[in-house]
Every structure is written in structure tokens, then in C-alpha cells.
Design a protein around this motif. Structure first.
Motif, PDB file in Angstrom:
ATOM      1  N   PRO A 165       0.806  -1.223   0.000  1.00 50.53           N
ATOM      2  CA  PRO A 165       0.000   0.000   0.000  1.00 50.53           C
ATOM      3  C   PRO A 165       0.840   1.275   0.000  1.00 50.53           C
ATOM      4  CG  PRO A 165      -0.007  -0.998   2.176  1.00 50.53           C
ATOM      5  CD  PRO A 165       0.646  -1.991   1.246  1.00 50.53           C
ATOM      6  N   PHE A 166       2.139   1.140   0.266  1.00 51.67           N
ATOM      7  CA  PHE A 166       3.029   2.297   0.275  1.00 51.67           C
ATOM      8  C   PHE A 166       3.717   2.516  -1.072  1.00 51.67           C
ATOM      9  CE2 PHE A 166       2.797   0.424   4.490  1.00 51.67           C
ATOM     10  CZ  PHE A 166       2.423   1.512   5.266  1.00 51.67           C
ATOM     11  N   SER A 167       3.362   1.701  -2.079  1.00 51.08           N
ATOM     12  CA  SER A 167       4.059   1.770  -3.364  1.00 51.08           C
ATOM     13  C   SER A 167       3.919   3.136  -4.021  1.00 51.08           C
ATOM     14  CB  SER A 167       3.552   0.677  -4.310  1.00 51.08           C
ATOM     15  OG  SER A 167       2.177   0.839  -4.584  1.00 51.08           O
ATOM     16  N   GLY A 168       2.744   3.758  -3.871  1.00 43.81           N
ATOM     17  CA  GLY A 168       2.571   5.091  -4.436  1.00 43.81           C
ATOM     18  C   GLY A 168       3.344   6.141  -3.673  1.00 43.81           C
ATOM     19  N   LYS A 169       3.459   5.962  -2.363  1.00 34.69           N
ATOM     20  CA  LYS A 169       4.134   6.940  -1.513  1.00 34.69           C
ATOM     21  C   LYS A 169       5.618   7.027  -1.836  1.00 34.69           C
ATOM     22  CE  LYS A 169       4.075   8.350   3.345  1.00 34.69           C
ATOM     23  NZ  LYS A 169       3.606   7.982   4.714  1.00 34.69           N
ATOM     24  N   ILE A 170       6.277   5.883  -2.012  1.00 32.65           N
ATOM     25  CA  ILE A 170       7.707   5.911  -2.307  1.00 32.65           C
ATOM     26  C   ILE A 170       7.971   6.520  -3.676  1.00 32.65           C
ATOM     27  CG2 ILE A 170       7.705   3.537  -3.214  1.00 32.65           C
ATOM     28  CD1 ILE A 170      10.583   5.259  -1.338  1.00 32.65           C
ATOM     29  N   LEU A 171       7.056   6.316  -4.628  1.00 34.59           N
ATOM     30  CA  LEU A 171       7.214   6.931  -5.944  1.00 34.59           C
ATOM     31  C   LEU A 171       7.024   8.442  -5.865  1.00 34.59           C
ATOM     32  CD1 LEU A 171       5.315   4.343  -8.185  1.00 34.59           C
ATOM     33  CD2 LEU A 171       7.776   4.543  -7.831  1.00 34.59           C
TER      34      LEU A 171
END
Length: 419
Positions: free
Chosen positions: A202-208
Motif C-alpha cells: 500500500p506504500f508503493s505510491g508513496k515511495i514513488l
């Protein structure tokens, strides 16, 4: 091979990606801001899905689940409890839905059978409100021990594992990835990599976003689980209806886990369960099993699922299948995993490895980890390590059933570079 690959996220997707890539000859480093399996993978309800839950509304995910259910059971049977699962109707509407469920399971290859109601209620008096019952091959899996063992297999194959290492940004040079920047023990570090796998769920967008890149089509969906003292059944109980809140009761150790809710959240780090939501879940399941109202709440926890964002914003109708998304303009050097389930984590790792092998034009035969062999090799190699020796000494004691968790902690400490 000289290609260096960073895998961010040591959950089920990340450890299998690291394992398959390392055994294919790549130089792999696995990062996680916490411990192995400390995120979404370690916070689900513990079910190794048969796929029946998704057969009527998400047949692709259902097929993936039943295939992986069988495969994981074959390679990691020591961590799997073959409890079976009941789909139970609490009312006439749910009983009628059973016809759709039965046909849908048959279409996607899931074994399902209807049980004689009178015999079932006689043998399961706590489930006397049942109006119709069907059996499917749901199972229970011990997440932490399993994921840590796969990580150990990756470690033995050459993966460097850095737990408690928080990746802050992915660095870009022109049309490709050049490395990552991360914080470990209060110090910032930068490493060069040729490719990055974003398996942060769920954090994949945040790191991008932190890296100045477009986000993935991920829809973070929070789900709450309630741990109740004692058990109603040694099998998993599912409500006989389309997937909704509070329709799973799962036996785990000596407790029952009631799950789950589904709420779309903006920031996975900011969600907090409300007691009124927990009580609503208990009340809903009590329509089928009145006893749950009298069971002591030992604790509750939550996970945030990385669902695939579709046109609909309804987290219940969103697909439970997965996508591997290549970041636009970076020549396939940054891949992000979106969606999926714990049950399909092995499949995700295999598909990631196939994508990278195709990218570099190298031929490799992917082999599943030898779980028993990994444990034996690891114990032999690290038997003199005091933490490992201490955990192994619990065998033959009154607490031997829990010794596997102690050993998993020891393995994680050793391979995570903390010692």
C-alpha cells in the motif's frame, strides 16, 4: 551476472522476488523499513485462500488462489494447517446465494461440496443457526515463519537483506534507475542499482511520490481483524454471501480471528480502528454465531491492502488479482507490484523474476525454495550463533509448539544485518 537489483519491501512479494532473482544469478539486496513480514503480509487474517471467496465476483483471483493454495501447501506444508473451510448461510438469502457460489467454484476448479445440514448442526452445536453449509479447501498458514524461511532461502542464495532500513527515494538518471537513498540506524546512505522492484504494497505510491515519480494505480484499503479468545470451530468459517465485512472467522493457535472490514484510506500510516467498528463486526457475525458476543476480545489489529485501483472506488468490488507496473519512461528498470494477496505472493515473485529475465535476455529455470532444506542448512550453518542456539533449545520443552516463532525471530535477526 553483474546486474544489481534492489527489492524494497520484505513482505511475501518481496522475499519471493528476491529469492527467484538471486537463484537466477542476479546481485540482489532486499530492504525493509521494519522487520521481515512486519507490514501487510504479517497483518492479514492467516487464511491460505482456496479462492472460493472470490469465485462469484473475481474469477481471475479465484483461479490464482486455488493454484497457489495447492503449490504453497506442497512446498511449505510444515507452516500450513489443512483446516478446510465452511461457507455457512445464516438466512434464506444467503442460502440462495449458495447456488451461485457452488457453480462459480466448479467453473474455476475449486473443490466444493454441500454437507448434510442436520448432521453438520448435530456435530457443530455452536453453529446451530446454519441454514446451508458447503466445504472448500481453505487453510491456515503461519505467516511469519513462512516468510522468514523464504527470506532465509534468498539469503542462502546470495541476497543481502537490510531490515530496519527505510528507503527514502529512488534515484533516476535519464531513462533508468541509478540507485536508492535510505536511512539505517539514523544514518543516510546511497547505493547504486541497475533496477528497483517496488514491493511496498500500500506504500508503493508513496515511495514513488517521494522520488518525484507518478504514482501507481494502488487503492490502499484498511481491514481490521479482531482476535477472540477460544475457538468456535477447527475449520475456517465464511459467510455464504458476496465478500463483505465480518464474514470470516478463522482458528489461529488457540484463538479465533474475526475479519475483516474494508475502508479506503489516503495514508496507510494514519489509519486507526474505531471500537464501534469492531463492535459492528462482532454483532454481524453474531447473526450466525451468537457465542462470539461472549468471547473475550484479546486484541485487534489492522492491515492496509494494496488493491488495484479501478473505475469503481468500492474496495469490496476491486480485484484481488495483481499487476506489475513498469514506471513510464524508465525502460523497465523500475517495476511496482500493485494488488495481490498473501496467497498469491509466490506467483508475484515468480512473475517479477520472469519480467527481469526477459528484460536482460538471460535464460533461467525458476525453482521453488526447498523449505525443509533451507531450515536444515540454516540451522547447521548458524548453530553456534547464540541467538539461534537459544531458539533451537526450546525444542523438547513445554513450549515447543511456539519454538518455530522463536527460531524465525533468530533467523530474521541474523539475515537482517542487525548483528
Amino acid at each position: 551476472m553483474s546486474e544489481r537489483i534492489a527489492v524494497i519491501g520484505a513482505g511475501i512479494n518481496g522475499v519471493f522476488s528476491a529469492y527467484y532473482l538471486s537463484t537466477s544469478g542476479y546481485d540482489v539486496t532486499l530492504f525493509d523499513r521494519g522487520d521481515i513480514d512486519s507490514g501487510t503480509s504479517g497483518r492479514f487474517h492467516g487464511m491460505l485462500h482456496s479462492g472460493a471467496r472470490y469465485a462469484t465476483n473475481d474469477p481471475i483471483s479465484a483461479k490464482e488462489c486455488i493454484t497457489e493454495n495447492r503449490r504453497i501447501s506442497g512446498i511449505a506444508g510444515r507452516f500450513v494447517e489443512d483446516t478446510g473451510g465452511y461457507f455457512i448461510a445464516a438466512n434464506e438469502e444467503e442460502a440462495q446465494f449458495g447456488d451461485d457460489l457452488y457453480e462459480a467454484c466448479r467453473r474455476v476448479g475449486i473443490d466444493i461440496s454441500e454437507l448434510p445440514l442436520d448432521d453438520f448442526v448435530k456435530n457443530n452445536p455452536k453453529l446451530s443457526r446454519s441454514r446451508r453449509v458447503m466445504m472448500v479447501p481453505d487453510k491456515v498458514i503461519r505467516s511469519y515463519e513462512f516468510v522468514v524461511t523464504v527470506a532465509a532461502a534468498a539469503h542462502l542464495a546470495g541476497t543481502k537483506i537490510r531490515t530496519f532500513s527505510d528507503v527514502k527515494r529512488i534515484e533516476i538518471d535519464g531513462d533508468s534507475v541509478s540507485g536508492i537513498e535510505y536511512e539505517r540506524a539514523g544514518k543516510m546512505a546511497t547505493e547504486k542499482f541497475d533496477m528497483v522492484i517496488n514491493a511496498t504494497g500500500p506504500f508503493s505510491g508513496k515511495i514513488l511520490e517521494q522520488s518525484g515519480l507518478d504514482q501507481t494505480p494502488v487503492m490502499p484499503s484498511a481491514g481490521v481483524m479482531v482476535v477472540l479468545e477460544g475457538q468456535v470451530s477447527r475449520s475456517i468459517i465464511n459467510r455464504m454471501r458476496e465478500p463483505s465485512d465480518a464474514d470470516i472467522l478463522l482458528p489461529y493457535w488457540n484463538n479465533s480471528i474475526l475479519g475483516t472490514s474494508a475502508v479506503v484510506v489516503e495514508d496507510p500510516d494514519q489509519f486507526r480502528p474505531e471500537m464501534e467498528d469492531i463492535q459492528m463486526m462482532i454483532d454481524d457475525m453474531a447473526d450466525l454465531i451468537p457465542e462470539v458476543k461472549n468471547m473475550k476480545i484479546r486484541r485487534y489489529y489492522y492491515s492496509v491492502r494494496p488493491l488495484v485501483e479501478e473505475e469503481s472506488e468500492d474496495s469490496r468490488t476491486a480485484s484481488r488479482s495483481f499487476r506489475i507496473v513498469s514506471q513510464e519512461g524508465l525502460n523497465d528498470t523500475l517495476l511496482s507490484v500493485v494488488g495481490g494477496k498473501f496467497t498469491t505472493g509466490r506467483l508475484v515473485g515468480e512473475e517479477i523474476a520472469r519480467r527481469i529475465i526477459e528484460h536482460y535476455g538471460t535464460g533461467r529455470n525458476l525453482k521453488d525454495p526447498d523449505i525443509d532444506g533451507t531450515i536444515e542448512t540454516f540451522e547447521e550453518r548458524y548453530s553456534r550463533d547464540p541467538v539461534m542456539a537459544r531458539s533451537m533449545s526450546r525444542r523438547g520443552t513445554i513450549d515447543e509448539e511456539y519454538a518455530g516463532i522463536a527460531e524465525a525471530y533468530a533467523i530474521s535477526a541474523i539475515i537482517g544485518g542487525e548483528r
